[in-house]
Motif scaffolding. Sequence first.
Motif, mmCIF file in Angstrom:
data_model
loop_
_atom_site.group_PDB
_atom_site.id
_atom_site.type_symbol
_atom_site.label_atom_id
_atom_site.label_comp_id
_atom_site.label_asym_id
_atom_site.label_seq_id
_atom_site.Cartn_x
_atom_site.Cartn_y
_atom_site.Cartn_z
ATOM 1 N N SER A 1 101.302 150.753 42.673
ATOM 2 C CA SER A 1 100.141 149.922 42.977
ATOM 3 C C SER A 1 100.160 149.436 44.422
ATOM 4 C CB SER A 1 100.086 148.727 42.016
ATOM 5 O OG SER A 1 101.256 147.933 42.105
ATOM 6 N N VAL A 2 101.330 149.065 44.938
ATOM 7 C CA VAL A 2 101.430 148.649 46.341
ATOM 8 C C VAL A 2 101.058 149.802 47.263
ATOM 9 C CG1 VAL A 2 103.033 147.942 48.154
ATOM 10 C CG2 VAL A 2 103.125 146.833 45.917
ATOM 11 N N PHE A 3 101.531 150.999 46.935
ATOM 12 C CA PHE A 3 101.216 152.179 47.740
ATOM 13 C C PHE A 3 99.717 152.440 47.765
ATOM 14 C CE2 PHE A 3 100.318 156.795 47.480
ATOM 15 C CZ PHE A 3 100.661 157.155 48.782
ATOM 16 N N LEU A 4 99.074 152.404 46.608
ATOM 17 C CA LEU A 4 97.644 152.685 46.555
ATOM 18 C C LEU A 4 96.822 151.580 47.211
ATOM 19 C CD1 LEU A 4 96.871 154.333 43.109
ATOM 20 C CD2 LEU A 4 96.934 155.365 45.356
ATOM 21 N N LEU A 5 97.239 150.342 47.068
ATOM 22 C CA LEU A 5 96.536 149.250 47.740
ATOM 23 C C LEU A 5 96.610 149.414 49.258
ATOM 24 C CD1 LEU A 5 97.604 146.188 45.538
ATOM 25 C CD2 LEU A 5 95.300 147.157 45.761
ATOM 26 N N ALA A 6 97.778 149.865 49.752
ATOM 27 C CA ALA A 6 97.933 150.093 51.187
ATOM 28 C C ALA A 6 97.040 151.244 51.658
ATOM 29 C CB ALA A 6 99.396 150.392 51.511
ATOM 30 N N VAL A 7 97.023 152.326 50.879
ATOM 31 C CA VAL A 7 96.164 153.467 51.232
ATOM 32 C C VAL A 7 94.696 153.060 51.182
ATOM 33 C CG1 VAL A 7 95.427 155.778 50.534
ATOM 34 C CG2 VAL A 7 97.850 155.162 50.452
ATOM 35 N N TRP A 8 94.336 152.290 50.169
ATOM 36 C CA TRP A 8 92.962 151.799 50.034
ATOM 37 C C TRP A 8 92.553 150.957 51.242
ATOM 38 C CZ3 TRP A 8 91.264 147.848 45.691
ATOM 39 C CH2 TRP A 8 89.894 147.623 45.801
ATOM 40 N N GLY A 9 93.454 150.064 51.671
ATOM 41 C CA GLY A 9 93.165 149.230 52.828
ATOM 42 C C GLY A 9 93.003 150.041 54.101
ATOM 43 N N CYS A 10 93.852 151.052 54.281
ATOM 44 C CA CYS A 10 93.781 151.885 55.492
ATOM 45 C C CYS A 10 92.560 152.803 55.487
ATOM 46 C CB CYS A 10 95.048 152.719 55.615
ATOM 47 S SG CYS A 10 96.551 151.763 55.915
ATOM 48 N N SER A 11 92.083 153.167 54.290
ATOM 49 C CA SER A 11 90.954 154.091 54.210
ATOM 50 C C SER A 11 89.619 153.427 54.525
ATOM 51 C CB SER A 11 90.883 154.708 52.804
ATOM 52 O OG SER A 11 90.510 153.728 51.850
ATOM 53 N N GLY A 12 89.587 152.114 54.426
ATOM 54 C CA GLY A 12 88.337 151.399 54.677
ATOM 55 C C GLY A 12 87.340 151.473 53.537
ATOM 56 N N ALA A 13 87.777 152.000 52.373
ATOM 57 C CA ALA A 13 86.887 152.084 51.220
ATOM 58 C C ALA A 13 86.557 150.690 50.708
ATOM 59 C CB ALA A 13 87.532 152.917 50.113
ATOM 60 N N ARG A 14 85.363 150.512 50.189
ATOM 61 C CA ARG A 14 84.914 149.215 49.702
ATOM 62 C C ARG A 14 84.529 149.298 48.227
ATOM 63 N NH1 ARG A 14 87.072 148.096 53.602
ATOM 64 N NH2 ARG A 14 86.338 146.995 55.467
ATOM 65 N N LEU A 15 84.779 148.196 47.540
ATOM 66 C CA LEU A 15 84.395 148.088 46.140
ATOM 67 C C LEU A 15 83.157 147.201 46.084
ATOM 68 C CD1 LEU A 15 85.240 148.909 43.271
ATOM 69 C CD2 LEU A 15 86.615 146.830 43.146
ATOM 70 N N HIS A 16 81.975 147.808 46.212
ATOM 71 C CA HIS A 16 80.732 147.056 46.341
ATOM 72 C C HIS A 16 80.226 146.560 44.988
ATOM 73 C CE1 HIS A 16 80.364 148.089 50.565
ATOM 74 N NE2 HIS A 16 80.564 149.351 50.271
ATOM 75 N N ARG A 17 80.240 145.263 44.800
ATOM 76 C CA ARG A 17 79.676 144.632 43.616
ATOM 77 C C ARG A 17 79.957 145.431 42.344
ATOM 78 N NH1 ARG A 17 73.691 142.357 45.448
ATOM 79 N NH2 ARG A 17 74.445 140.991 47.140
ATOM 80 N N PRO A 18 81.208 145.533 41.945
ATOM 81 C CA PRO A 18 81.524 146.335 40.755
ATOM 82 C C PRO A 18 80.926 145.723 39.497
ATOM 83 C CG PRO A 18 83.405 145.001 41.386
ATOM 84 C CD PRO A 18 82.389 144.843 42.484
ATOM 85 N N ASP A 19 80.557 146.572 38.579
ATOM 86 C CA ASP A 19 80.103 146.122 37.281
ATOM 87 C C ASP A 19 81.262 145.387 36.602
ATOM 88 O OD1 ASP A 19 79.733 146.261 34.332
ATOM 89 O OD2 ASP A 19 77.914 147.346 34.852
ATOM 90 N N LYS A 20 81.026 144.139 36.198
ATOM 91 C CA LYS A 20 82.111 143.324 35.637
ATOM 92 C C LYS A 20 82.680 143.940 34.361
ATOM 93 C CE LYS A 20 80.595 138.923 37.615
ATOM 94 N NZ LYS A 20 80.158 137.528 37.336
ATOM 95 N N ARG A 21 81.805 144.532 33.572
ATOM 96 C CA ARG A 21 82.306 145.168 32.349
ATOM 97 C C ARG A 21 83.204 146.352 32.685
ATOM 98 N NH1 ARG A 21 77.445 147.005 28.888
ATOM 99 N NH2 ARG A 21 76.825 147.673 30.990
ATOM 100 N N HIS A 22 82.796 147.140 33.668
ATOM 101 C CA HIS A 22 83.606 148.290 34.046
ATOM 102 C C HIS A 22 84.934 147.849 34.666
ATOM 103 C CE1 HIS A 22 80.048 151.356 34.161
ATOM 104 N NE2 HIS A 22 80.176 150.734 33.016
#
Length: 290
Positions: free
Chosen positions: A41-62
Motif C-alpha cells: 500500500s505504501v508503494f502504490l500510494l507513492a506511485v499514485w502521488g508521483c503519477s499525479g492521478a486524481r480521485l475526483h469525487r468518488p461515488d461513496k458507495r463504490h
Amino acid sequence: MVKAYLKYFSALLLFGLNGVVASSIDLPGTQIALLRTLIGSVFLLAVWGCSGARLHRPDKRHLLYLAVSGAAMGGSWVLLFTAYAQVGVSMATLLYYCGPVLVMALSPLLFGERLTRAKVGGLLVVLAGLVCTGTGAPGRLGAAGLFCGAGAAVLYAVMVLFDKKAASITGLPGTAVQLVAGALTTALFLGAGPPLSLPALAADLVPVLLLGVVHTGLGCYLYFSAVQLLPAASVAICGYVEPLSALVFAALFLQERLSARQLLGAVLMLGGAVVGARSGARRTGSRRRG
C-alpha cells in the motif's frame, strides 16, 4: 479485452510465486500478511502521488465497496497463511480455491452474467485438476485449520464480488484504497499473535520487500485493474492459473517433485482455464466497457 487478460494472468503468475518468496521469510504467517499489505500500500500510494492521478469525487458507495474488498483480501490472506500451518499447503489451497466457485455461482444473481455450458464445463475440468494436484496430509486435518481455509475461500469471493461492484474507481487509486484497507485488517489480526521481531525482519528484509513491492503492490494493481473489466465467471475460472503456477514454481525453485497425478491435474487446470477465458472473451469482446 486482450490487455485485461494479459494483466490478469501476469498478476496470477506473480501471486503463484508468493509461496517461493515466503518460504525464505522466517516470520509467522500473520506478520507476513501484514508486511506485504503494508509495504504494497505504501508503494502504490507513492506511485499514485508521483503519477499525479486524481480521485475526483468518488461515488461513496463504490468507495465503501473497495474498502470492503480490501478488508476481505487482507482477512483471506491471514486465514490462508494460518491454514497453511495447520492443515498443510495442499489442503489449504484446495479449500481456498473454492472461492472462485462461489464467485461463479453468484455472478448471474449479482451481475446478470449468463453461465454458458463452456464456462461451467471449464470450471468442472479445473476443479477436477485441482483435486488431482492436492496431496493433503490426513493426520493434520484439524477443525480450526479447515475453518480457516473455508473462511479464506468465502473472503476471496467477497473480495472479487465487491471489487467488481466498484466500477467507477479503477487503476492506482482503487488498488491503493484496497491495499490500505487490507493492511488495516491484517493489523487487527496481528494483535492476537506474537510481536514482530525486528532482528528477524532485518534478516528477511530483501524477500519481504520483494513480496510487498512486486508481488503485492504491482501484482494487486494488475489484478484489480483487470478484474473490473473481465466477466466474473472468467475471473473465477482463470484464477486457477495461480495454484497451477504455484505448483510449477515449487517444483522449479523448491525442488518439490511433481507426481504423475499432479501433472495430469496441471494439464486439466490449464485446459479448463483456457476454455473459460475463450468463452468469456467471445461473449464480451464486442461490448467490453472501458
